[in-house]
Design an enzyme around this catalytic site. Structure first.
Site, PDB file in Angstrom:
ATOM      1  N   GLY A  93       0.813  -1.220   0.000  1.00 41.53           N
ATOM      2  CA  GLY A  93       0.000   0.000   0.000  1.00 41.53           C
ATOM      3  C   GLY A  93       0.846   1.270   0.000  1.00 41.53           C
ATOM      4  O   GLY A  93       0.471   2.286  -0.580  1.00 41.53           O
TER       5      GLY A  93
ATOM      6  N   GLU B 131       9.723   9.154 -28.999  1.00 39.34           N
ATOM      7  CA  GLU B 131      10.790   8.815 -29.966  1.00 39.34           C
ATOM      8  C   GLU B 131      10.543   7.456 -30.624  1.00 39.34           C
ATOM      9  O   GLU B 131      11.472   6.676 -30.834  1.00 39.34           O
ATOM     10  CB  GLU B 131      12.167   8.919 -29.308  1.00 39.34           C
ATOM     11  CG  GLU B 131      12.387  10.352 -28.835  1.00 39.34           C
ATOM     12  CD  GLU B 131      13.799  10.709 -28.489  1.00 39.34           C
ATOM     13  OE1 GLU B 131      14.727  10.186 -29.108  1.00 39.34           O
ATOM     14  OE2 GLU B 131      13.954  11.556 -27.578  1.00 39.34           O
TER      15      GLU B 131
HETATM   16  C1  FAD Z   1       6.177  14.063 -23.166  1.00 34.69           C
HETATM   17  C2  FAD Z   1       6.392  13.975 -24.650  1.00 34.69           C
HETATM   18  C3  FAD Z   1       7.506  14.557 -25.237  1.00 34.69           C
HETATM   19  C4  FAD Z   1       7.673  14.531 -26.631  1.00 34.69           C
HETATM   20  N1  FAD Z   1       8.718  15.206 -27.218  1.00 34.69           N
HETATM   21  C5  FAD Z   1       8.761  15.334 -28.579  1.00 34.69           C
HETATM   22  C6  FAD Z   1       9.730  16.157 -29.226  1.00 34.69           C
HETATM   23  O1  FAD Z   1      10.603  16.750 -28.591  1.00 34.69           O
HETATM   24  N2  FAD Z   1       9.693  16.272 -30.577  1.00 34.69           N
HETATM   25  C7  FAD Z   1       8.730  15.636 -31.330  1.00 34.69           C
HETATM   26  O2  FAD Z   1       8.707  15.814 -32.540  1.00 34.69           O
HETATM   27  N3  FAD Z   1       7.817  14.831 -30.744  1.00 34.69           N
HETATM   28  C8  FAD Z   1       7.799  14.663 -29.407  1.00 34.69           C
HETATM   29  N4  FAD Z   1       6.866  13.851 -28.811  1.00 34.69           N
HETATM   30  C9  FAD Z   1       5.920  13.127 -29.640  1.00 34.69           C
HETATM   31  C10 FAD Z   1       6.159  11.611 -29.654  1.00 34.69           C
HETATM   32  O3  FAD Z   1       7.300  11.307 -30.388  1.00 34.69           O
HETATM   33  C11 FAD Z   1       4.870  10.957 -30.215  1.00 34.69           C
HETATM   34  O4  FAD Z   1       3.887  11.074 -29.196  1.00 34.69           O
HETATM   35  C12 FAD Z   1       5.072   9.527 -30.633  1.00 34.69           C
HETATM   36  O5  FAD Z   1       5.914   9.431 -31.743  1.00 34.69           O
HETATM   37  C13 FAD Z   1       3.717   8.848 -30.986  1.00 34.69           C
HETATM   38  O6  FAD Z   1       2.942   9.642 -31.811  1.00 34.69           O
HETATM   39  P1  FAD Z   1       1.414   9.949 -31.398  1.00 34.69           P
HETATM   40  O7  FAD Z   1       1.408  10.411 -29.991  1.00 34.69           O
HETATM   41  O8  FAD Z   1       0.835  10.875 -32.409  1.00 34.69           O
HETATM   42  O9  FAD Z   1       0.682   8.554 -31.454  1.00 34.69           O
HETATM   43  P2  FAD Z   1       0.031   7.861 -32.758  1.00 34.69           P
HETATM   44  O10 FAD Z   1       0.981   7.854 -33.874  1.00 34.69           O
HETATM   45  O11 FAD Z   1      -1.320   8.466 -32.983  1.00 34.69           O
HETATM   46  O12 FAD Z   1      -0.149   6.367 -32.249  1.00 34.69           O
HETATM   47  C14 FAD Z   1      -1.213   5.956 -31.378  1.00 34.69           C
HETATM   48  C15 FAD Z   1      -1.095   4.452 -31.191  1.00 34.69           C
HETATM   49  O13 FAD Z   1      -1.255   3.793 -32.459  1.00 34.69           O
HETATM   50  C16 FAD Z   1      -0.106   2.996 -32.727  1.00 34.69           C
HETATM   51  N5  FAD Z   1       0.197   3.017 -34.168  1.00 34.69           N
HETATM   52  C17 FAD Z   1       0.350   4.091 -34.973  1.00 34.69           C
HETATM   53  N6  FAD Z   1       0.635   3.695 -36.219  1.00 34.69           N
HETATM   54  C18 FAD Z   1       0.679   2.345 -36.205  1.00 34.69           C
HETATM   55  C19 FAD Z   1       0.927   1.348 -37.181  1.00 34.69           C
HETATM   56  N7  FAD Z   1       1.257   1.656 -38.434  1.00 34.69           N
HETATM   57  N8  FAD Z   1       0.870   0.056 -36.805  1.00 34.69           N
HETATM   58  C20 FAD Z   1       0.576  -0.294 -35.527  1.00 34.69           C
HETATM   59  N9  FAD Z   1       0.345   0.613 -34.555  1.00 34.69           N
HETATM   60  C21 FAD Z   1       0.382   1.916 -34.894  1.00 34.69           C
HETATM   61  C22 FAD Z   1       1.019   3.608 -31.912  1.00 34.69           C
HETATM   62  O14 FAD Z   1       2.050   2.666 -31.681  1.00 34.69           O
HETATM   63  C23 FAD Z   1       0.289   4.013 -30.655  1.00 34.69           C
HETATM   64  O15 FAD Z   1       0.122   2.903 -29.817  1.00 34.69           O
HETATM   65  C24 FAD Z   1       6.718  13.849 -27.423  1.00 34.69           C
HETATM   66  C25 FAD Z   1       5.623  13.215 -26.818  1.00 34.69           C
HETATM   67  C26 FAD Z   1       5.439  13.286 -25.459  1.00 34.69           C
HETATM   68  C27 FAD Z   1       4.194  12.647 -24.868  1.00 34.69           C
END
Ligand code: FAD
Length: 386
Positions: free
Chosen positions: A343, A366
């Site tokens: 807990g 990333e």
């Molecule tokens: C705290 C934080 C810091 C960040 N910093 C940066 C930064 O400095 N610069 C930057 O550019 N970005 C940054 N990001 C963005 C980060 O890189 C993205 O959130 C990440 O790449 C996923 O993209 P998305 O959130 O749009 O998810 P989506 O692409 O919408 O994906 C949603 C889900 O679907 C899945 N999915 C998507 N496509 C497929 C596929 N073809 N096949 C199977 N599954 C799939 C994904 O794996 C995930 O589970 C940051 C994000 C956060 C939360």
């Protein structure tokens, strides 16, 4: 095979470890609670050479190798992953692309002021409709009268809105290729450029003391020479940058997993039930042993990928394996560390509760675990067809 670290690598690991233990760890809970960017810690890490660890000395960086950098990221993240991601984003995403792809003039103008991390730079790839699918960016950069005019927005961008941020590298659509696919390029946009603004910082589950903002570009103009590398190379540059970034996020995950084991081990040796310490129950010992085993494997994979990168050998597959494996090990370790605390582990004041909240992002940022598994699988299939 030589598993020994060089003296230089040990020096970076020990320097980062000491600073993490003495200066970061005692502040981690407060930084997370107050959601405050740790300017003083970043200043000190810059002074120690950590914030520019792999950036060449000739531009003001520390000139260290990638293995040293991963060791340092692990140590810093063992104390706090908000500070860990601030370091990783600066070295891998901010300064890295300018060092790797910039012209001599761009390195003098943009890299030199940020090379030691006393000033920061961000990388903007992600957008509302382009996350995993980075090729789908909708932000545009149009060349008009010798100037790039940038329009669009970015999301979740790390280190983009601090008072010491100098600018952002923007992945933008600059045209259409002959085959109909988008042409993308990267453009260097200084912080004070008219038409470039940042939105409010996000309220997050983890990395609460790190800096992330949405970015907006409205008729934002920069000179033609702010194009980073050749026109049309944007996506390729970003994927290459993320390769190194994934290894470093693997190192960050190893640091967090190690912190979970540190706390779980210490608690199991303090807490008594049924007249014995938890650490005397075999079930608890096996949990601790599993954590130690997985951390060791994750660390070895991260260091192997970093070693390949230092030798400029292909490492996309190893980077993805390191990132997926280490981030999932960290999640399992956080889960077991909370379980061992019972807990108490659910109470916000315990470090393991914070680690449990913080760990999830490692499987997303990333490149998600799904996208990294695709990279690993693609490599397998390509090898079969050769
Ligand atoms: C705290 C934080 C810091 C960040 N910093 C940066 C930064 O400095 N610069 C930057 O550019 N970005 C940054 N990001 C963005 C980060 O890189 C993205 O959130 C990440 O790449 C996923 O993209 P998305 O959130 O749009 O998810 P989506 O692409 O919408 O994906 C949603 C889900 O679907 C899945 N999915 C998507 N496509 C497929 C596929 N073809 N096949 C199977 N599954 C799939 C994904 O794996 C995930 O589970 C940051 C994000 C956060 C939360």
């Amino acid at each position: 095979m030589d598993f020994d670290l060089s003296e230089e690598q040990q020096r970076w690991r020990d320097l980062a470890g000491e600073f993490a233990r003495d200066a970061i760890r005692p502040r981690a809970e407060e930084l997370d609670r107050r959601q405050e960017f740790p300017y003083d810690l970043v200043r000190e890490m810059s002074r120690l050479g950590l914030m520019g660890l792999t950036i060449p000395r000739e531009y003001g960086g520390s000139g260290g190798d990638f293995v040293s950098y991963c060791l340092a990221v692990e140590e810093i993240s063992r104390a706090d992953t908000s500070v860990g991601i601030t370091l990783e984003s600066q070295v891998s995403l901010g300064a890295g692309p300018i060092a790797d792809f910039g012209s001599e003039e761009q390195k003098e103008r943009f890299l030199r002021p940020i090379a030691d991390g006393s000033r920061l730079w961000a990388l903007g790839i992600t957008e509302e409709h382009a996350g995993s699918d980075a090729a789908g960016v909708e932000t545009t950069a149009e060349l008009r009268d010798g100037r790039w005019v940038v329009n669009g927005s970015k999301k979740f961008i790390t280190n983009s809105g601090t008072t010491i941020t100098d600018g952002v590298t923007v992945l933008a659509r600059t045209g259409t290729r002959e085959d109909g696919r988008p042409e993308t390029s990267t453009i260097l946009v200084p912080q004070d450029t008219p038409g470039y603004t940042r939105g409010e910082p996000y309220v997050k589950t983890g990395w609460r003391a790190a800096d992330q903002h949405p970015l907006y570009f409205e008729g934002c103009e920069v000179p033609e020479e702010n194009l980073l590398g050749p026109r049309g190379a944007g996506l390729r540059q970003c994927l290459r940058t993320l390769e190194g970034g994934r290894i470093a996020v693997g190192a960050l995950s190893v640091g967090l997993a190690q912190a979970c084991l540190d706390e779980a081990l210490s608690y199991a040796q303090r807490r008594c039930q049924f007249g014995r310490h938890l650490s005397e129950f075999q079930v608890i010992q096996f949990k601790l042993a599993d954590m130690a085993m997985e951390i060791e494997l994750a660390r070895n994979m991260v260091l192997k990928a970093a070693w390949l990168k230092d030798r400029e050998r292909p490492c996309a597959r190893e980077a993805s394996i390191a990132k997926v494996y280490a981030s999932e090990v960290a999640k399992r370790c956080a889960d077991q560390a909370v379980q061992i605390h019972g807990g108490e582990g659910f109470m916000e004041h315990t470090p393991v509760a914070r680690y449990w909240r913080q760990v999830k992002i490692n499987e997303i940022g990333e490149g998600t675990s799904e996208i990294n598994r695709q990279i690993i699988a693609r490599g397998l299939l390509q090898a079969r067809s050769r």
